[in-house]
Design a protein around this motif. Structure first.
Motif, short mmCIF file in Angstrom:
data_model
loop_
_atom_site.label_atom_id
_atom_site.label_comp_id
_atom_site.label_asym_id
_atom_site.label_seq_id
_atom_site.Cartn_x
_atom_site.Cartn_y
_atom_site.Cartn_z
N PRO A 1 1.95 -8.50 -7.53
CA PRO A 1 1.59 -8.77 -6.13
C PRO A 1 1.89 -7.62 -5.18
O PRO A 1 2.65 -6.70 -5.50
N SER A 2 1.30 -7.71 -3.99
CA SER A 2 1.50 -6.67 -2.97
C SER A 2 1.08 -7.22 -1.63
O SER A 2 0.18 -8.04 -1.53
N LEU A 3 1.72 -6.74 -0.59
CA LEU A 3 1.23 -6.95 0.79
C LEU A 3 0.78 -5.59 1.34
O LEU A 3 -0.39 -5.33 1.59
N ARG A 4 1.75 -4.66 1.48
CA ARG A 4 1.47 -3.37 2.11
C ARG A 4 0.47 -2.52 1.33
O ARG A 4 -0.47 -1.96 1.91
N THR A 5 0.68 -2.39 0.04
CA THR A 5 -0.15 -1.46 -0.74
C THR A 5 -1.60 -1.90 -0.70
O THR A 5 -2.51 -1.09 -0.47
N ARG B 1 -1.52 -0.94 -9.94
CA ARG B 1 -0.11 -1.37 -9.83
C ARG B 1 0.26 -2.13 -11.09
O ARG B 1 -0.37 -3.13 -11.43
N GLU C 1 2.46 1.80 -7.99
CA GLU C 1 3.83 1.46 -8.40
C GLU C 1 3.83 1.04 -9.86
O GLU C 1 3.25 0.04 -10.25
N HIS D 1 6.60 5.34 -7.43
CA HIS D 1 5.75 4.73 -6.40
C HIS D 1 5.40 5.89 -5.46
O HIS D 1 5.98 6.04 -4.37
N GLN E 1 4.60 5.39 -1.70
CA GLN E 1 5.78 5.01 -0.93
C GLN E 1 6.63 6.25 -0.64
O GLN E 1 7.08 6.46 0.49
N CYS F 1 11.63 0.10 1.68
CA CYS F 1 10.17 0.09 1.44
C CYS F 1 9.52 -1.23 1.84
O CYS F 1 8.31 -1.27 2.05
N LEU F 2 10.30 -2.31 1.94
CA LEU F 2 9.82 -3.67 2.14
C LEU F 2 8.96 -4.09 0.92
O LEU F 2 8.31 -3.24 0.35
N ARG G 1 2.43 4.33 5.26
CA ARG G 1 1.68 4.15 4.01
C ARG G 1 0.19 4.37 4.28
O ARG G 1 -0.52 5.02 3.52
N1 CP Z 1 6.36 -1.18 -0.30
C1 CP Z 1 5.37 -1.77 -0.99
O1 CP Z 1 4.81 -1.20 -1.95
O2 CP Z 1 5.02 -2.99 -0.53
P1 CP Z 1 4.10 -4.03 -1.31
O3 CP Z 1 4.82 -4.39 -2.58
O4 CP Z 1 3.95 -5.19 -0.38
O5 CP Z 1 2.78 -3.38 -1.62
#
Ligand code: CP
Length: 340
Positions: free
Chosen positions: A49-53, A113, A145, A150, A153, A296-297, A324
């Motif tokens: 999973p991911s939000l930012r990427t 990822r 990642e 990563h 990041q 990195c969150l 990012r």
């Molecule tokens: N920092 C980062 O890669 O965030 P995500 O896991 O939400 O993509």
């Protein structure tokens, strides 16, 4: 022609990294969209999973007139077998080699990822999934990642530090502080952050409890980048000593490689270190109390870092997340040739 990938920035020469950071800073400052990637397609393959990427890559393509197509193997796309030579009589009906070859015919670049499977570090450390896409797809591949790195990041981290410290980064201290976390996490972010700081010529200190040593080859990579770029690397088991007088505190948890694949053993090893958390007292101990906090969150509030730090003037985490977008815009323009 050699295909350029973005798998690990320590595999890049320093000039390429610094040029990319300069370009990202210019794109951010200009705050303009254009059509430099019109007609270009980016495939994004998320095994995890991911939000930012995910959103920052989709946004980066859209802001330059291109498009991103997201695939989640096993959720709407076939589950993929990742082991070379596997007898595929299990659940996965398609091999990652075939998926990589096919996707490379549809899109101009791929992002992948793939976190490590938490069973065998010797296997995980080869970053086989991302490197298979790079070897087989015939298009540029961006590591979104993996077990070891990563890179996007790390680039965003470097841009954030440069924005705040400028040339003074060379005389500044960067502390990467291991933090307690209820689950063992991968090492890609802490290693990439340390490489980013080393590349800026910073004095890098990595603080972690005994038993949480990073992969020896990764530590050597950080040390090598630091040596080349005029920085230094130190490792300590004392978090307060590492934070005292630091200019940057980067908190991140990672799982013990000694207990890799054994969740119970990992929990037991980490249990004595719940106090490894960044709070206001620790941030007040930074240089003049004005060091800044990075992560990195996503981050677990009041486990890794307190609300007071995250919501206060110390925190750079939202700038980091924004950056990012800008480093990835620069990267996509570089890889996809939208040079304008
Ligand atoms: N920092 C980062 O890669 O965030 P995500 O896991 O939400 O993509």
């Amino acid at each position: 022609m050699t295909v350029r990938h973005c798998l690990a920035t320590d595999e890049w020469d320093d000039r390429r990294v610094l040029q990319l950071l300069d370009r990202a800073a210019r794109l951010k400052a200009a705050n303009r969209d254009d059509e430099a990637l019109r007609g270009k397609l980016l495939g994004l393959v998320f095994f995890d999973p991911s939000l930012r990427t995910r959103v920052s890559f989709e946004a980066a393509m859209a802001r330059h007139g291109g498009r991103a197509i997201v695939l989640e193997p096993g959720r709407g796309a076939w589950a993929l077998e990742t082991r070379r030579g596997a007898v595929m009589d299990g659940g996965a009906p398609e091999h990652v080699v075939d998926a990589a070859r096919v996707l490379g015919r549809y899109v101009h670049a791929l992002g992948v990822r793939a976190f490590p499977k938490l069973d065998d570090w010797e296997a995980a450390r080869r970053d086989e999934v991302v490197r298979t896409f790079a070897a087989e797809s015939g298009v540029p591949v961006i590591n979104l990642e993996s077990a070891r790195r990563h890179p996007c990041q790390g680039l965003a981290d470097a841009l954030t530090i440069r924005e705040r410290l400028g040339e003074a980064a060379r005389e500044s201290r960067f502390t990467l502080a291991w933090a307690w976390h209820p689950k063992p996490l991968p090492c890609a972010v802490p290693v990439s952050a340390a490489i980013a700081a080393a590349r800026l010529g910073m004095e890098v200190t990595i603080a972690h409890p005994e038993g949480f040593e990073l992969d020896g080859e990764d530590v050597r990579s950080v040390a090598e980048v630091a040596r080349r770029c005029g920085g230094r690397l130190e490792i300590t088991h004392d978090i307060d000593e590492a934070i005292a007088g630091a200019d940057v505190v980067y908190a991140k948890s990672w799982g013990s490689l000694r207990a890799f694949g054994d969740a119970d053993a990992a929990r037991k090893l980490a249990a004595p270190y719940r106090s490894w958390r960044i709070d206001e007292r620790r941030m007040r101990a930074t240089r003049g109390g004005r060091g800044f906090f990075m992560h990195c969150l996503p981050v677990r509030r009041n486990v890794v870092v307190t609300d007071g730090v995250l919501d206060g003037p110390w925190s750079a985490v939202v700038d980091q997340a924004e950056n990012r977008l800008h480093v990835q815009r620069a990267l996509l323009l570089e890889l996809l040739g939208g040079d304008r």
